[in-house]
Design a protein around this motif. Structure first.
Motif, mmCIF file in Angstrom:
data_model
loop_
_atom_site.group_PDB
_atom_site.id
_atom_site.type_symbol
_atom_site.label_atom_id
_atom_site.label_comp_id
_atom_site.label_asym_id
_atom_site.label_seq_id
_atom_site.Cartn_x
_atom_site.Cartn_y
_atom_site.Cartn_z
ATOM 1 N N UNK A 1 -32.689 -26.083 -31.346
ATOM 2 C CA UNK A 1 -31.931 -24.909 -30.894
ATOM 3 C C UNK A 1 -31.811 -23.907 -32.037
ATOM 4 N N UNK A 2 -31.369 -24.394 -33.208
ATOM 5 C CA UNK A 2 -31.233 -23.500 -34.352
ATOM 6 C C UNK A 2 -32.572 -23.023 -34.867
ATOM 7 N N UNK A 3 -33.570 -23.889 -34.847
ATOM 8 C CA UNK A 3 -34.885 -23.522 -35.360
ATOM 9 C C UNK A 3 -35.737 -22.830 -34.308
ATOM 10 N N UNK A 4 -36.329 -23.612 -33.414
ATOM 11 C CA UNK A 4 -37.225 -23.053 -32.395
ATOM 12 C C UNK A 4 -36.495 -22.111 -31.442
ATOM 13 N N UNK B 1 -35.224 -15.144 -37.470
ATOM 14 C CA UNK B 1 -36.231 -16.186 -37.696
ATOM 15 C C UNK B 1 -35.986 -16.911 -39.014
ATOM 16 N N UNK B 2 -35.590 -16.181 -40.051
ATOM 17 C CA UNK B 2 -35.290 -16.830 -41.330
ATOM 18 C C UNK B 2 -34.129 -17.808 -41.185
ATOM 19 N N UNK B 3 -33.091 -17.415 -40.442
ATOM 20 C CA UNK B 3 -31.979 -18.343 -40.181
ATOM 21 C C UNK B 3 -32.488 -19.555 -39.410
ATOM 22 N N UNK C 1 -32.367 -23.518 -40.497
ATOM 23 C CA UNK C 1 -31.766 -24.556 -39.663
ATOM 24 C C UNK C 1 -32.772 -25.659 -39.333
ATOM 25 N N UNK C 2 -34.040 -25.284 -39.108
ATOM 26 C CA UNK C 2 -35.072 -26.296 -38.853
ATOM 27 C C UNK C 2 -35.219 -27.223 -40.056
ATOM 28 N N UNK C 3 -35.303 -26.622 -41.226
ATOM 29 C CA UNK C 3 -35.455 -27.420 -42.449
ATOM 30 C C UNK C 3 -34.208 -28.276 -42.676
#
Length: 308
Positions: free
Chosen positions: A82-85, A166-168, A172-174
């Motif tokens: 959710x946070x990443x993709x 996208x940077x956020x 979040x993905x990382x």
């Protein structure tokens, strides 16, 4: 099973999935966004994919994870999916699919910045520091050179807002990936792990869509076939085939080889966006993309050589 016993045919198919399929999901987002709000896309994508994967996990008799693992899987799934993709989908309301993919390519740089236990190792290496600087300079250049036309006819381009989102999402993905790596015990992976991540992400995206009023704006019967096609592609190819191919590859190939999808995905996304969606790509953007990938490659190779 080691790499020498794996049929080349399956390796080729798996790498094709993580190289090409993941690179084309950015365009699929654009098609789905034509009629479906962003968090509704994520909710439907992850809930349906999670249900299908649950049926497969049940049929194979995989063991249900322990209570603590379920909690950690749910947290990591929400952060990553959710946070990443999910935020990538939100950002593609304002920037092109190719631009989003290029910014996502900075994830290896964020791994260095957020992996605090290895900071001493990373920041004592001049090549890693140089790679970080080059990579982020490339992102700034790419954002500055974005085309003036909007990726959507009914929305205005906002390259700065889209880039920040996208940077956020990449952060979040990382963060979710590092959280899972530190909390989930290695060697115990089965299909229920991914199922729980998908299910938790789908439920959280459903809540966000509800809180944001997206469900009220979503008209099922008014969604055209291309938008449904984009969503179906995300479910079947993005969340099932490509992700499972990636999960399998990391068990039979060196992680450094599998991670090369980080370099290929933005190239595929930019090319497909240009060919299929008519997204403008300038020569200066190609230069900026090269700068980004140079920084990422330099950082990744230096990490591997340093043992990180």
């Amino acid at each position: 099973m080691n790499a020498t016993t794996v049929p080349r045919f399956w390796l080729v198919l798996a790498f094709f999935a993580v190289y090409f399929v993941w690179g084309t999901t950015y365009l699929a987002n654009l098609y789905a966004l034509k009629a479906i709000p962003p968090f509704v896309i994520s909710a439907l994508r992850y809930l349906v994919a999670g249900l299908l994967l649950a049926l497969l996990a049940y049929s194979k008799g995989h063991a249900w994870p322990q209570k603590e693992e379920i909690r950690d899987l749910a947290i990591s799934g929400i952060l990553m999916l959710v946070g990443g993709s999910g935020l990538v989908v939100v950002a593609e309301q304002y920037i092109t699919s190719g631009s989003a993919a290029v910014i996502v390519a900075t994830e290896p740089l964020w791994f260095v910045l957020l992996d605090q236990p290895r900071w001493k190792l990373y920041f004592s290496n001049g090549k890693i520091i140089a790679g970080l600087l080059i990579g982020f300079v490339g992102v700034v250049l790419f954002a500055q050179m974005a085309p003036a036309n909007s990726p959507h006819q009914d929305q205005s381009t906002n390259q700065f807002l889209g880039t920040v989102i996208v940077l956020v999402g990449a952060i979040l993905w990382v963060s979710g990936t590092l959280f899972a790596a530190r909390r989930i015990k290695p060697g115990r992976y089965n299909l229920w792990h991914t199922t729980i991540q998908l299910g938790a992400a789908g439920l959280f995206a459903t809540f966000l869509a509800l809180a944001n009023g997206e469900w009220n704006r979503f008209a099922w019967l008014a969604v055209p076939l291309p938008a449904w096609g984009g969503l179906a592609f995300l479910i079947l190819f993005g969340s099932l085939i490509a992700y499972l191919a990636f999960a399998w590859l990391v068990t039979v190939q060196p992680p450094a080889i599998v991670s090369t999808h980080t370099y290929i995905n933005p190239l595929i996304a930019v090319l497909i966006g240009w060919l299929a969606a008519g997204e403008e790509v300038t020569g200066l953007q190609v230069v900026a993309l090269t700068v980004v990938l140079t920084g990422v490659v330099l950082t990744q190779l230096s990490k591997i050589q340093a043992g990180g």
